[in-house]
Design an enzyme around this catalytic site. Structure first.
Site, short mmCIF file in Angstrom:
data_model
loop_
_atom_site.label_atom_id
_atom_site.label_comp_id
_atom_site.label_asym_id
_atom_site.label_seq_id
_atom_site.Cartn_x
_atom_site.Cartn_y
_atom_site.Cartn_z
N GLU A 36 -7.02 64.53 29.35
CA GLU A 36 -6.41 64.54 28.01
C GLU A 36 -6.55 65.92 27.37
O GLU A 36 -7.33 66.77 27.81
CB GLU A 36 -7.06 63.49 27.13
CG GLU A 36 -8.53 63.77 26.83
CD GLU A 36 -9.00 63.12 25.54
OE1 GLU A 36 -8.52 63.53 24.48
OE2 GLU A 36 -9.88 62.23 25.61
N LYS A 98 -2.30 65.54 16.59
CA LYS A 98 -2.94 64.56 17.46
C LYS A 98 -1.95 63.44 17.73
O LYS A 98 -1.44 62.81 16.80
CB LYS A 98 -4.20 64.02 16.79
CG LYS A 98 -5.05 63.11 17.65
CD LYS A 98 -6.32 62.74 16.89
CE LYS A 98 -7.21 61.82 17.71
NZ LYS A 98 -8.44 61.47 16.96
N SER A 152 -8.50 50.88 17.77
CA SER A 152 -7.84 51.98 18.47
C SER A 152 -6.71 51.48 19.37
O SER A 152 -6.82 50.45 20.05
CB SER A 152 -8.87 52.72 19.33
OG SER A 152 -8.23 53.66 20.17
N ASP A 154 -6.03 52.80 22.01
CA ASP A 154 -6.50 52.94 23.39
C ASP A 154 -6.64 51.59 24.07
O ASP A 154 -6.32 51.42 25.26
CB ASP A 154 -7.86 53.65 23.44
CG ASP A 154 -7.82 55.08 22.94
OD1 ASP A 154 -6.72 55.57 22.64
OD2 ASP A 154 -8.89 55.68 22.83
N LYS A 171 -18.06 55.48 21.50
CA LYS A 171 -19.04 56.07 20.58
C LYS A 171 -19.77 54.98 19.80
O LYS A 171 -19.19 53.96 19.44
CB LYS A 171 -18.34 57.04 19.63
CG LYS A 171 -17.71 58.23 20.34
CD LYS A 171 -17.02 59.15 19.35
CE LYS A 171 -16.41 60.36 20.08
NZ LYS A 171 -15.25 59.98 20.92
#
Length: 317
Positions: A36, A98, A152, A154, A171
């Site tokens: 990434e 982003k 997220s 993701d 995290k």
């Protein structure tokens, strides 16, 4: 075709530009690892980001695979940045936005440049035919998501994108139990690499267990290959690789910084997508660079592991 790769059609070629090196490796059935660009443009300071970017590509090559760093430049998605393009991504003057997966259409349609997150990198890797992706940490369910609905992208992308994501868990500023529950709901296999506990990015272990453990790149590849060939659906696979022991953040320091960061969020009334950047900025500033060192160390480790698994998947030795 090797289990680590997917077909790359002419239609898909119009979606993004794939470098000659990456395209050749894919055509030959070689191992390729997607990387990434958000960590480079937004996660590390100028200068250090370019050093880490080059290190990651060198690490992937040393393990026998080809690196494919992904970004969107001037409205064109690119898999396999050139040396000059890598420098551009790492240059703060470039002001790359982003980009998650939802942002790709806008960035491409408007001719903008941006760094790709886990979600957008995984999506573009799939289009390119790359089946293995190394990153730092996966996004997850945020603390307080019952009220904010902050989850997220993701996780949703991993649930429907057949790419292996190698990371150091999520995290600790996120809700780890809720994240693992959502991955289970989405039928995403979670593998712990030489660990029975799910990693927490800066820390080698959280208090959450992993459903499955693998102890070698070959074992990880065997699971991925079986998942892709014999399990219905299109979910990806998550390989959670703990931060190297020597780079792990001191737990007392970590816990203090986390408590301070959460208090800072409450004081500033920070919500939504701004939560993680504010918390991470506090970690970076208050740890005197310890968190940045940890970040760089774990992403290097993940790139190495991803490359070794990609080699196993490609059938190379």
């Amino acid at each position: 075709m090797p289990h680590g790769q997917m077909e790359f059609s002419e239609k898909e070629a119009a979606v993004l530009r794939v470098s000659d090196e990456v395209r050749s490796a894919l055509a030959d059935g070689g191992a390729v690892v997607a990387l990434e660009s958000t960590i480079l443009a937004h996660g590390l300071p100028p200068g250090r980001n370019l050093t880490v970017a080059r290190e990651l590509e060198d690490i992937v090559r040393a393990a026998g695979a080809v690196p494919a760093t992904i970004a969107v430049l001037d409205g064109e998605a690119v898999a396999g940045l050139s040396a000059a393009e890598l420098e551009r991504v790492c240059d703060p003057a470039s002001e790359l936005v982003k980009l998650s997966r939802r942002d790709l259409g806008a960035a491409i349609g408007l001719g903008r440049s941006g760094a790709t997150t886990v979600a957008s990198t995984a999506a573009l890797a799939q289009v390119a035919g790359i089946g293995v992706f190394a990153t730092g940490g996966l996004g997850g369910v945020h603390r307080g998501a019952r009220e904010s609905w902050d989850v997220s992208a993701d996780l949703a992308v991993l649930a429907e994108t057949p790419v292996l994501v190698v990371c150091s868990g999520v995290k600790s500023v996120l809700d780890i139990p809720a994240t693992l529950e959502l991955l289970e709901t989405s039928s995403v296999p979670v593998l712990g690499y030489r660990t029975d506990r799910f990693p927490a990015f800066y820390l080698r272990e959280s208090d959450q267990s992993v459903p499955w453990r693998v102890d070698s790149p070959a074992e990880a590849a065997a699971v991925v290959a079986a998942h892709r060939a014999q399990v219905p659906g299109s979910a990806g696979v998550l390989l959670a690789n703990p931060i190297p022991a020597e780079a792990e953040m001191d737990r007392d320091l970590h816990d203090r910084l986390l408590a301070e960061g959460l208090a800072l969020l409450a004081e500033r009334k920070v919500q939504g997508k701004d939560v993680t950047p504010v918390l991470l900025a506090h970690f970076h500033q208050a740890s005197a660079g310890v968190s940045l060192d940890a970040n760089a160390a774990l992403v290097r480790s993940n790139a190495d592991l991803a490359a070794r698994v990609a080699v196993e998947l490609s059938g190379a030795n």
